[in-house]
Design a protein around this motif. Structure first.
Motif, PDB file in Angstrom:
ATOM      1  N   LEU A 283      16.075  11.439 -46.956  1.00 12.23           N
ATOM      2  CA  LEU A 283      14.792  10.956 -46.459  1.00 12.23           C
ATOM      3  C   LEU A 283      14.437  11.624 -45.133  1.00 12.23           C
ATOM      4  O   LEU A 283      15.342  12.052 -44.390  1.00 12.23           O
ATOM      5  CB  LEU A 283      14.854   9.442 -46.257  1.00 12.23           C
ATOM      6  CG  LEU A 283      15.002   8.581 -47.514  1.00 12.23           C
ATOM      7  CD1 LEU A 283      15.279   7.139 -47.111  1.00 12.23           C
ATOM      8  CD2 LEU A 283      13.751   8.662 -48.372  1.00 12.23           C
ATOM      9  N   PRO A 284      13.155  11.703 -44.793  1.00 15.48           N
ATOM     10  CA  PRO A 284      12.776  12.216 -43.464  1.00 15.48           C
ATOM     11  C   PRO A 284      13.314  11.304 -42.368  1.00 15.48           C
ATOM     12  O   PRO A 284      13.413  10.083 -42.543  1.00 15.48           O
ATOM     13  CB  PRO A 284      11.245  12.212 -43.493  1.00 15.48           C
ATOM     14  CG  PRO A 284      10.871  12.128 -44.937  1.00 15.48           C
ATOM     15  CD  PRO A 284      11.971  11.398 -45.615  1.00 15.48           C
ATOM     16  N   ASN A 285      13.657  11.874 -41.251  1.00 15.50           N
ATOM     17  CA  ASN A 285      14.169  11.090 -40.131  1.00 15.50           C
ATOM     18  C   ASN A 285      13.038  10.311 -39.455  1.00 15.50           C
ATOM     19  O   ASN A 285      11.916  10.820 -39.318  1.00 15.50           O
ATOM     20  CB  ASN A 285      14.824  12.002 -39.095  1.00 15.50           C
ATOM     21  CG  ASN A 285      16.114  12.603 -39.606  1.00 15.50           C
ATOM     22  OD1 ASN A 285      16.880  11.945 -40.290  1.00 15.50           O
ATOM     23  ND2 ASN A 285      16.354  13.858 -39.274  1.00 15.50           N
ATOM     24  N   PRO A 286      13.321   9.082 -39.004  1.00 11.74           N
ATOM     25  CA  PRO A 286      12.308   8.349 -38.228  1.00 11.74           C
ATOM     26  C   PRO A 286      12.145   8.970 -36.840  1.00 11.74           C
ATOM     27  O   PRO A 286      13.018   9.709 -36.376  1.00 11.74           O
ATOM     28  CB  PRO A 286      12.895   6.934 -38.139  1.00 11.74           C
ATOM     29  CG  PRO A 286      14.366   7.122 -38.302  1.00 11.74           C
ATOM     30  CD  PRO A 286      14.550   8.303 -39.215  1.00 11.74           C
ATOM     31  N   GLN A 287      11.067   8.672 -36.195  1.00 12.82           N
ATOM     32  CA  GLN A 287      10.766   9.231 -34.881  1.00 12.82           C
ATOM     33  C   GLN A 287      10.584   8.104 -33.875  1.00 12.82           C
ATOM     34  O   GLN A 287       9.809   7.169 -34.093  1.00 12.82           O
ATOM     35  CB  GLN A 287       9.501  10.089 -34.950  1.00 12.82           C
ATOM     36  CG  GLN A 287       9.153  10.759 -33.626  1.00 12.82           C
ATOM     37  CD  GLN A 287       7.949  11.671 -33.751  1.00 12.82           C
ATOM     38  OE1 GLN A 287       7.425  11.860 -34.830  1.00 12.82           O
ATOM     39  NE2 GLN A 287       7.514  12.211 -32.626  1.00 12.82           N
ATOM     40  N   LEU A 288      11.326   8.179 -32.763  1.00 11.20           N
ATOM     41  CA  LEU A 288      11.234   7.186 -31.693  1.00 11.20           C
ATOM     42  C   LEU A 288      10.374   7.746 -30.564  1.00 11.20           C
ATOM     43  O   LEU A 288      10.618   8.859 -30.078  1.00 11.20           O
ATOM     44  CB  LEU A 288      12.634   6.843 -31.178  1.00 11.20           C
ATOM     45  CG  LEU A 288      12.697   5.887 -29.982  1.00 11.20           C
ATOM     46  CD1 LEU A 288      12.145   4.517 -30.362  1.00 11.20           C
ATOM     47  CD2 LEU A 288      14.127   5.779 -29.457  1.00 11.20           C
ATOM     48  N   ASN A 289       9.389   6.975 -30.132  1.00 11.61           N
ATOM     49  CA  ASN A 289       8.482   7.413 -29.079  1.00 11.61           C
ATOM     50  C   ASN A 289       8.477   6.350 -27.973  1.00 11.61           C
ATOM     51  O   ASN A 289       8.183   5.173 -28.219  1.00 11.61           O
ATOM     52  CB  ASN A 289       7.071   7.612 -29.639  1.00 11.61           C
ATOM     53  CG  ASN A 289       6.100   8.105 -28.581  1.00 11.61           C
ATOM     54  OD1 ASN A 289       6.498   8.777 -27.633  1.00 11.61           O
ATOM     55  ND2 ASN A 289       4.838   7.748 -28.731  1.00 11.61           N
ATOM     56  N   ILE A 290       8.823   6.741 -26.749  1.00 10.48           N
ATOM     57  CA  ILE A 290       8.791   5.857 -25.576  1.00 10.48           C
ATOM     58  C   ILE A 290       7.805   6.456 -24.584  1.00 10.48           C
ATOM     59  O   ILE A 290       7.953   7.605 -24.166  1.00 10.48           O
ATOM     60  CB  ILE A 290      10.182   5.715 -24.940  1.00 10.48           C
ATOM     61  CG1 ILE A 290      11.186   5.148 -25.966  1.00 10.48           C
ATOM     62  CG2 ILE A 290      10.128   4.831 -23.712  1.00 10.48           C
ATOM     63  CD1 ILE A 290      12.589   5.043 -25.442  1.00 10.48           C
ATOM     64  N   GLN A 291       6.815   5.673 -24.203  1.00  7.61           N
ATOM     65  CA  GLN A 291       5.738   6.170 -23.344  1.00  7.61           C
ATOM     66  C   GLN A 291       5.456   5.183 -22.216  1.00  7.61           C
ATOM     67  O   GLN A 291       5.358   3.973 -22.431  1.00  7.61           O
ATOM     68  CB  GLN A 291       4.459   6.385 -24.180  1.00  7.61           C
ATOM     69  CG  GLN A 291       3.292   6.941 -23.386  1.00  7.61           C
ATOM     70  CD  GLN A 291       2.083   7.156 -24.286  1.00  7.61           C
ATOM     71  OE1 GLN A 291       2.143   6.933 -25.472  1.00  7.61           O
ATOM     72  NE2 GLN A 291       0.979   7.577 -23.677  1.00  7.61           N
ATOM     73  N   GLY A 292       5.345   5.719 -21.005  1.00  8.46           N
ATOM     74  CA  GLY A 292       4.980   4.901 -19.850  1.00  8.46           C
ATOM     75  C   GLY A 292       3.544   5.176 -19.440  1.00  8.46           C
ATOM     76  O   GLY A 292       3.075   6.315 -19.449  1.00  8.46           O
TER      77      GLY A 292
ATOM     78  N   SER B 239      -9.106  -2.130 -10.721  1.00  8.62           N
ATOM     79  CA  SER B 239      -9.645  -1.584 -11.976  1.00  8.62           C
ATOM     80  C   SER B 239      -8.556  -1.026 -12.887  1.00  8.62           C
ATOM     81  O   SER B 239      -8.831  -0.636 -14.007  1.00  8.62           O
ATOM     82  CB  SER B 239     -10.672  -0.486 -11.671  1.00  8.62           C
ATOM     83  OG  SER B 239     -10.052   0.542 -10.902  1.00  8.62           O
ATOM     84  N   PHE B 240      -7.340  -0.979 -12.380  1.00  6.70           N
ATOM     85  CA  PHE B 240      -6.229  -0.458 -13.175  1.00  6.70           C
ATOM     86  C   PHE B 240      -5.270  -1.586 -13.519  1.00  6.70           C
ATOM     87  O   PHE B 240      -5.031  -2.496 -12.701  1.00  6.70           O
ATOM     88  CB  PHE B 240      -5.464   0.638 -12.415  1.00  6.70           C
ATOM     89  CG  PHE B 240      -6.236   1.902 -12.260  1.00  6.70           C
ATOM     90  CD1 PHE B 240      -6.221   2.870 -13.245  1.00  6.70           C
ATOM     91  CD2 PHE B 240      -6.985   2.144 -11.113  1.00  6.70           C
ATOM     92  CE1 PHE B 240      -6.924   4.043 -13.092  1.00  6.70           C
ATOM     93  CE2 PHE B 240      -7.703   3.309 -10.960  1.00  6.70           C
ATOM     94  CZ  PHE B 240      -7.669   4.281 -11.955  1.00  6.70           C
ATOM     95  N   ASP B 241      -4.745  -1.516 -14.705  1.00  2.00           N
ATOM     96  CA  ASP B 241      -3.650  -2.420 -15.060  1.00  2.00           C
ATOM     97  C   ASP B 241      -2.371  -1.937 -14.410  1.00  2.00           C
ATOM     98  O   ASP B 241      -2.254  -0.789 -13.984  1.00  2.00           O
ATOM     99  CB  ASP B 241      -3.487  -2.461 -16.586  1.00  2.00           C
ATOM    100  CG  ASP B 241      -4.707  -3.065 -17.252  1.00  2.00           C
ATOM    101  OD1 ASP B 241      -5.338  -3.931 -16.625  1.00  2.00           O
ATOM    102  OD2 ASP B 241      -5.004  -2.647 -18.387  1.00  2.00           O
ATOM    103  N   GLY B 242      -1.388  -2.769 -14.379  1.00  2.00           N
ATOM    104  CA  GLY B 242      -0.101  -2.376 -13.832  1.00  2.00           C
ATOM    105  C   GLY B 242       0.648  -1.448 -14.775  1.00  2.00           C
ATOM    106  O   GLY B 242       0.212  -1.169 -15.890  1.00  2.00           O
ATOM    107  N   PRO B 243       1.801  -0.935 -14.325  1.00  2.00           N
ATOM    108  CA  PRO B 243       2.610  -0.052 -15.182  1.00  2.00           C
ATOM    109  C   PRO B 243       3.008  -0.758 -16.475  1.00  2.00           C
ATOM    110  O   PRO B 243       3.258  -1.969 -16.480  1.00  2.00           O
ATOM    111  CB  PRO B 243       3.836   0.261 -14.320  1.00  2.00           C
ATOM    112  CG  PRO B 243       3.410  -0.021 -12.919  1.00  2.00           C
ATOM    113  CD  PRO B 243       2.418  -1.135 -12.996  1.00  2.00           C
ATOM    114  N   SER B 244       3.062   0.023 -17.532  1.00  2.79           N
ATOM    115  CA  SER B 244       3.453  -0.532 -18.832  1.00  2.79           C
ATOM    116  C   SER B 244       4.345   0.468 -19.563  1.00  2.79           C
ATOM    117  O   SER B 244       4.281   1.676 -19.319  1.00  2.79           O
ATOM    118  CB  SER B 244       2.220  -0.864 -19.680  1.00  2.79           C
ATOM    119  OG  SER B 244       1.480   0.320 -19.955  1.00  2.79           O
ATOM    120  N   THR B 245       5.161  -0.033 -20.441  1.00  4.93           N
ATOM    121  CA  THR B 245       6.071   0.792 -21.260  1.00  4.93           C
ATOM    122  C   THR B 245       5.827   0.477 -22.733  1.00  4.93           C
ATOM    123  O   THR B 245       5.843  -0.698 -23.127  1.00  4.93           O
ATOM    124  CB  THR B 245       7.543   0.513 -20.912  1.00  4.93           C
ATOM    125  OG1 THR B 245       7.733   0.758 -19.509  1.00  4.93           O
ATOM    126  CG2 THR B 245       8.453   1.413 -21.720  1.00  4.93           C
TER     127      THR B 245
END
Length: 465
Positions: free
Chosen positions: A109-118, A128-134
């Motif tokens: 099977l194709p490998n899954p892909q993990l994405n972590i974004q800040g 006017s900006f939200d705080g940091p998010s992950t």
């Protein structure tokens, strides 16, 4: 370090991807489809072909070490040794193992892909900006249209094709072994014939020398006798060299450079009635070069099915979550993406695969014509050698031997001159050499015909022409 909510979301995403992947394709099915080499039906049936059993019926076991044969050898032992140690055959077996690995790869099977974004990691903390998010997201490509199953099927058929190529090479090796073995037998007989001719020439030279000393014949006759003796000694030297070359050619079939055996044991004089060409022609479908095309055409059709499945767009599912550092809140994120097949629908590859199928059908027809033509040519050589060997054995050799015995006896009694003896001697040994060539051609033609029909020659005798 991920927080507990995000870790929980990531775990749920992994479980979801695994569940979707298992539904998309079952690993158990892949394992059953990618059977090992010894379980493939084609290869299994090939190992039991009559032509191969011919060399296994009386084949003695080989030692575990030091497989270089010594002493007297027979064809069955040489054939078994060549199948074990022929370097070209070993290379073909590795190709089968490589294709077996390709079947395994095709079922993955194709490998899954993990994405972590800040996000908002360096903002000025303005309202006017939200705080940091992950954001942590796991994506899985799901192949639709049965792509993996079709990919596995194509790889399996490609592996079977490698099995057919291995079988063809194996039968080629056995044919080469047989013809090389026959060449050694023939060279041994030629050497024995040359040695016999030298002994007779020495006897004649001694007899002529005594008659010259007794004054009963001219010294010119003695010179002629010595010239004839020198000539046959040259032929003896040539026969010795031909035998050494034939021995090395035979040893090369099992990957040896220096032959260690003493003598090849076999009966060149065994000549059996041959079946008709029509009977033999009914067996050419057993020829591995021709039989492989059924698998080749099936593989080409599988490639078409695989290329058509690529026109079906694949689905990518994603699942994850976003956590806000300031508040500790989190939200779930899920998505589905699918390409729009507006321009590239794999039309070119589908058309190319269809053309390859047509090409395979034409190649099969060309191979059938080539095998039938080769069988006709080999049969003509076989029939000619058989007729020649039979005629020489029943008609020519008895007369030549009788004439030589009579002239040789008369020469000793002074009834014939030396030229008569030399002529009768040359006629006899030319006939024996011709008979030996006919026997050699017969047995080598038998090996070639059996290669073309994929069976023993006797199998065609019971077929109605």
């Amino acid at each position: 370090m991920l927080s507990k909510p995000l870790s929980t979301i990531l775990l749920l995403a992994i479980l979801l991807v695994l569940a979707v992947g298992c539904r998309a394709y079952s690993p158990a099915a892949a394992e059953s489809d990618s059977a090992p080499l010894d379980q493939i039906s084609v290869t299994q049936s090939l190992a039991q072909t009559p032509l191969l059993r011919k060399y296994k019926e009386t084949s003695p076991p080989l030692p575990a070490e030091n497989n270089e044969p010594s002493g007297d050898i027979k064809l069955q032992k040489v054939a078994a040794l060549a199948l074990l140690q022929n370097p070209q055959l070993a290379a073909f077996s590795q190709e089968i193992r490589a294709r077996e690995a390709a079947v395994l790869q095709a079922g993955l099977l194709p490998n899954p892909q993990l994405n972590i974004q800040g996000s908002n990691l360096g903002n000025s903390r303005l309202k006017s900006f939200d705080g940091p998010s992950t954001t942590v997201q796991l994506s899985q490509l799901i192949l639709l249209g049965g792509k993996i199953e079709k990919r596995v099927k194509t790889a399996q058929l490609t592996q079977e094709l490698a099995g057919w190529d291995y079988e063809a090479k194996r039968v080629d090796v056995l044919t080469q072994v047989t013809q090389s073995f026959v060449a050694v037998l023939s060279a041994q007989e030629k050497l024995a014939l040359a040695q016999q001719l030298v002994r007779l020439a020495e006897q004649v030279a001694t007899t002529v020398s005594k008659r010259v000393q007794a004054g009963r014949t001219s010294p010119v006759e003695e010179t002629k006798a010595q010239v004839a003796l020198s000539s046959v000694r040259i032929e003896l030297t040539r026969a010795e060299r031909d035998l050494e070359a034939a021995r090395k050619q035979l040893a090369a079939t099992w990957g040896s450079i220096t032959p260690g055996f003493q003598k090849a044991v076999g009966q060149l004089s065994e000549v059996s009635p041959i079946p008709s060409l029509e009977q033999l022609a009914q067996l050419i479908n057993q020829n591995p070069d021709l039989a492989r095309w059924a698998t080749e055409i099936a593989q080409r059709q599988a490639l078409i099915d695989l290329e058509k499945s690529k026109a079906i767009p694949d689905l990518t599912v994603s699942f994850g979550g976003t956590e806000y550092a300031d508040t500790g809140d989190y939200t779930l994120v899920a998505g589905i993406s699918i390409p729009l097949m507006l321009f590239d629908r794999n039309q070119g590859n589908i058309l190319a695969a269809e053309r390859q199928l047509t090409k395979a059908a034409e190649n099969r027809r060309a191979t059938q014509v080539r095998v039938a033509t080769a069988l006709n040519n080999a049969y003509q050589r076989l029939a000619t050698a058989h007729a020649e060997a039979t005629a020489l054995k029943t008609q020519v050799l008895p007369g030549a031997q009788s004439a030589f015995d009579a002239v040789n006896k008369g020469f000793r009694l002074g009834k014939f001159d030396f030229l008569s003896v030399l002529d009768a001697q040359r006629t006899l040994f030319d006939s024996k050499s011709q008979y030996l060539r006919a026997l050699t051609d017969y047995h080598q033609a038998v090996a070639e015909v059996e290669r073309l029909i994929g069976d023993r020659l006797e199998a065609a005798k019971n077929i109605e022409g």
